[in-house]
Design a protein around this motif. Sequence first.
Motif, short mmCIF file in Angstrom:
data_model
loop_
_atom_site.label_atom_id
_atom_site.label_comp_id
_atom_site.label_asym_id
_atom_site.label_seq_id
_atom_site.Cartn_x
_atom_site.Cartn_y
_atom_site.Cartn_z
N LEU A 85 -3.79 -5.20 -10.65
CA LEU A 85 -3.14 -3.74 -9.69
C LEU A 85 -3.22 -4.25 -8.56
N VAL A 86 -2.59 -3.14 -7.22
CA VAL A 86 -2.79 -3.11 -6.31
C VAL A 86 -3.38 -1.25 -5.98
N THR A 87 -3.94 -1.76 -4.85
CA THR A 87 -4.62 -0.04 -5.31
C THR A 87 -5.14 0.08 -2.78
N GLY A 88 -4.64 1.69 -2.80
CA GLY A 88 -4.41 1.98 -2.06
C GLY A 88 -3.90 3.63 -1.71
N PRO A 89 -4.87 4.18 -0.54
CA PRO A 89 -3.46 5.51 -0.46
C PRO A 89 -2.44 5.58 -0.07
N THR A 90 -1.43 6.17 0.00
CA THR A 90 -0.08 6.71 -0.01
C THR A 90 -0.10 6.18 1.26
N GLY A 91 1.07 5.36 1.43
CA GLY A 91 2.01 4.12 2.61
C GLY A 91 0.27 3.41 3.21
N SER A 92 0.04 2.86 2.13
CA SER A 92 -0.60 1.56 2.15
C SER A 92 -0.40 0.28 2.52
N GLY A 93 1.46 0.33 2.11
CA GLY A 93 2.40 -0.77 1.84
C GLY A 93 1.99 -1.60 0.21
N LYS A 94 1.40 -0.40 -0.33
CA LYS A 94 1.66 -0.97 -1.93
C LYS A 94 3.04 -1.25 -2.68
N THR A 95 3.77 -0.87 -2.47
CA THR A 95 5.37 -1.60 -3.02
C THR A 95 5.36 -2.42 -2.25
N THR A 96 5.40 -2.50 -0.84
CA THR A 96 5.66 -3.89 -0.54
C THR A 96 5.59 -5.01 -1.25
N THR A 97 4.43 -5.21 -1.85
CA THR A 97 2.60 -5.99 -2.11
C THR A 97 3.69 -6.99 -3.38
N LEU A 98 3.84 -5.12 -4.60
CA LEU A 98 4.47 -5.58 -5.76
C LEU A 98 5.68 -6.27 -5.64
N TYR A 99 6.94 -5.80 -4.43
CA TYR A 99 7.52 -6.82 -4.43
C TYR A 99 7.74 -7.94 -3.55
N ALA A 100 6.48 -8.10 -2.95
CA ALA A 100 6.49 -9.44 -2.62
C ALA A 100 6.09 -10.42 -3.62
N SER A 101 4.98 -9.34 -4.63
CA SER A 101 4.65 -10.45 -5.65
C SER A 101 5.98 -11.15 -6.75
N ILE A 102 6.13 -9.80 -6.71
CA ILE A 102 7.81 -10.42 -7.77
C ILE A 102 8.52 -11.40 -6.94
N SER A 103 9.40 -11.62 -6.35
CA SER A 103 9.94 -12.46 -5.55
C SER A 103 8.88 -13.32 -5.91
N VAL A 156 14.26 -6.26 4.42
CA VAL A 156 13.96 -7.50 4.61
C VAL A 156 12.28 -7.50 3.52
N LEU A 157 13.21 -8.40 2.53
CA LEU A 157 10.96 -9.08 1.63
C LEU A 157 10.57 -9.37 2.22
N VAL A 158 9.72 -9.16 2.35
CA VAL A 158 7.94 -10.30 3.02
C VAL A 158 7.93 -11.05 1.55
N GLY A 159 7.78 -12.03 2.30
CA GLY A 159 6.88 -13.19 1.19
C GLY A 159 5.62 -13.16 1.28
N LEU A 160 4.77 -13.53 0.77
CA LEU A 160 3.07 -12.86 0.93
C LEU A 160 2.44 -13.81 1.10
N GLU A 161 3.25 -14.54 2.15
CA GLU A 161 2.51 -15.13 3.10
C GLU A 161 3.12 -14.60 4.91
N ARG A 162 3.39 -12.94 4.14
CA ARG A 162 3.84 -12.09 6.24
C ARG A 162 2.74 -11.28 5.38
N LEU A 163 2.32 -11.24 3.91
CA LEU A 163 1.63 -9.56 4.38
C LEU A 163 0.36 -8.97 4.69
N GLY A 164 -0.13 -10.80 4.62
CA GLY A 164 -1.53 -10.30 6.07
C GLY A 164 -2.74 -11.06 5.02
N LEU A 165 -2.04 -11.45 4.77
CA LEU A 165 -3.71 -11.97 3.14
C LEU A 165 -3.74 -13.14 4.38
N PHE A 166 -4.48 -13.48 4.39
CA PHE A 166 -5.77 -15.02 4.28
C PHE A 166 -5.83 -15.93 3.69
#
Length: 632
Positions: free
Chosen positions: A387-405, A358-368
């Motif tokens: 740019l999306v930054t953070g350590p390994t396992g911080s959800g960067k790829t999910t944020t990219l996919y949500a942005s592209i969707s 399930v590809l979450v939308g931007l509204e479900r990522l946790g952004l205020f």
Amino acid sequence: MVFTPDQPLQRRLLALLDDNLKEDEVTATGLATLLSAPVSEVEAELRALARFGNLTRRTGMNGEARYSASPRRKLLGDMLVEAGHMTNTQLQEALAEQARTAERLGAILLDRGYVSKQILGKMLELQRGIPYVNLSTRGIDEHLVRSLPERVIMEHKVVPIARIEGEIHLAMLDPSDIMAIDIVRKYLGGRVRVFLITEGDFGWAVTKFFDVTRKVGESLLEVAVEDDEGEQAENAAVAVADTYDASPVVRVVNTIIRDAVRIGATDIHIEPEAEQTRVRVRIDGLLLDKAVLPRAVAEGVTSRLKVLAGMDIAERIRPQDGRILVNIESREYDLRIATVGTAFGERVALRLLSNRQVLVGLERLGLFPEQQEPLQSLLSRQHGMILVTGPTGSGKTTTLYASISHINDRVRNIMTIEDPIEYRLPGITQIPVREKSGITFGVGLRALLRQDPDVVMVGEIRDPETASIAVHAALTGHLVLTTLHTNNAAGALVRLLDMGVEPYLLTSSVLAVVGQRLIRVLCTACKGQYEARDTDLRILGLPIDTPLKLSAGSGCAECANLCYKGRTGAFELMVMTDPVRELVLSRKPAGAISEAAIADGMQTLRGAIIRKVLDGVTSIEELQRVMMVEVS
């Protein structure tokens, strides 16, 4: 219509009703005559069908009960929307996924986090007129569960929970499954009373009664007997499936994978030690012990996984990578497997990726809201870099996919270069990195830019070459989305400068930097409040005498006593403002850049997590774990 005597009364009755209950009413006496069955038994079955919502019951002029077809039930999704548990937009998104995947609507709603298991169960109870039972809070007769073959439980998704005065209480995902009721009655004997459960309830029960440790224990004696390695290798080539008559090693492997999927694990680790091998799973970012395998079993498990992944089973020292496609409960999963030789044998790591994630939308990522709105505005730009930054396992790829969707409106050519491709995105061209074939991020990105893209996603900037190409792409009319491994947003700009990107190019191309972390969410089933302690207030940066209630979990069956269930994102959004741009041009350190961004209104990662603590989303302990906050 001809009936055979051995057919259950309920089945014969349902068949007869299908033919006779189109418009007319029927009575127990009339049906009993047609069925050659006692009136009392027919009346009991009709009452049960009326209780389940399949029939409408009224009392006739002569006092005899009369039954007719019930009006069409209100749809589950409409009931949830009317009750205010979800929005119509969320319902339409779930229905669209149901049309693509043919999964149960309830399972989709739970996967997307739109409703809780308790709310779904209560709505199903109202809709169908069958009582809902929460298995994790109700005692279950384990002996009764063991009396029913595992194959029956898995295939029909039923769980016998109790036998009361000769009546079997049967929890079912589909109470209309007459065949399942007949099978349970045959195996356990006695009248069956049906209860409703959700997908989450069934998964919890399976994990409890058919877990890896129990499966390993059941298989040990059989493994000891099997000493023909050639036969085991042949069995290992069989596709992963719900096999109950396969070899013990096959069953152990299948159970490990299925169990990890059911409990929501993202990774499986098989770690050899001196005398045994430990199996651990990563849930919500933390590794938890799952099972212990004897060396003989572990070697067979590793060999089977390697065969399924197309790897060399004779090579036990050199690192190897492979991939396994499996189907678990009608959902496809892509398993990325990596092995490496250690002092005590081969260590195996498996990453679990759902092909229908399930590809979450931007509204479900946790952004205020004050973060989401400017990010959406930036994503509508025609060129520039985010740019999306953070350590390994911080959800960067999910944020990219949500942005592209979010921007995938079919009027733009969107292309990606990834290592690996984690999820398939419809309508988007995705290119995998294949270093053995010479396709690196740099090479792939150059080729991708010759395909006339409007939006480019680069999985990760790893080297100066990729950084340079990405920056120039952002300057020449492309919107570039990419990730970088840094601890915060300001650090990403300094990292790019260190990679050799000129400051004037950086300030002209970068639109914003998103820094993020994943934090665990408190379990809603066991979450409670307490008065904030002095140490809590100091961590939050509040005066000692501030009256404040904070949330914490107490542990329950729903969350496996972990106090947390699921994760959400915490973000900082640093937009390239004029003050930030001037500091980058002057090559100032990350600290100075961050201070300027905060002065311009940026909320830091720490501040974002503190807000979620105050909102009751997570705990003060999670803030300390993620941000390494020390009590002053």
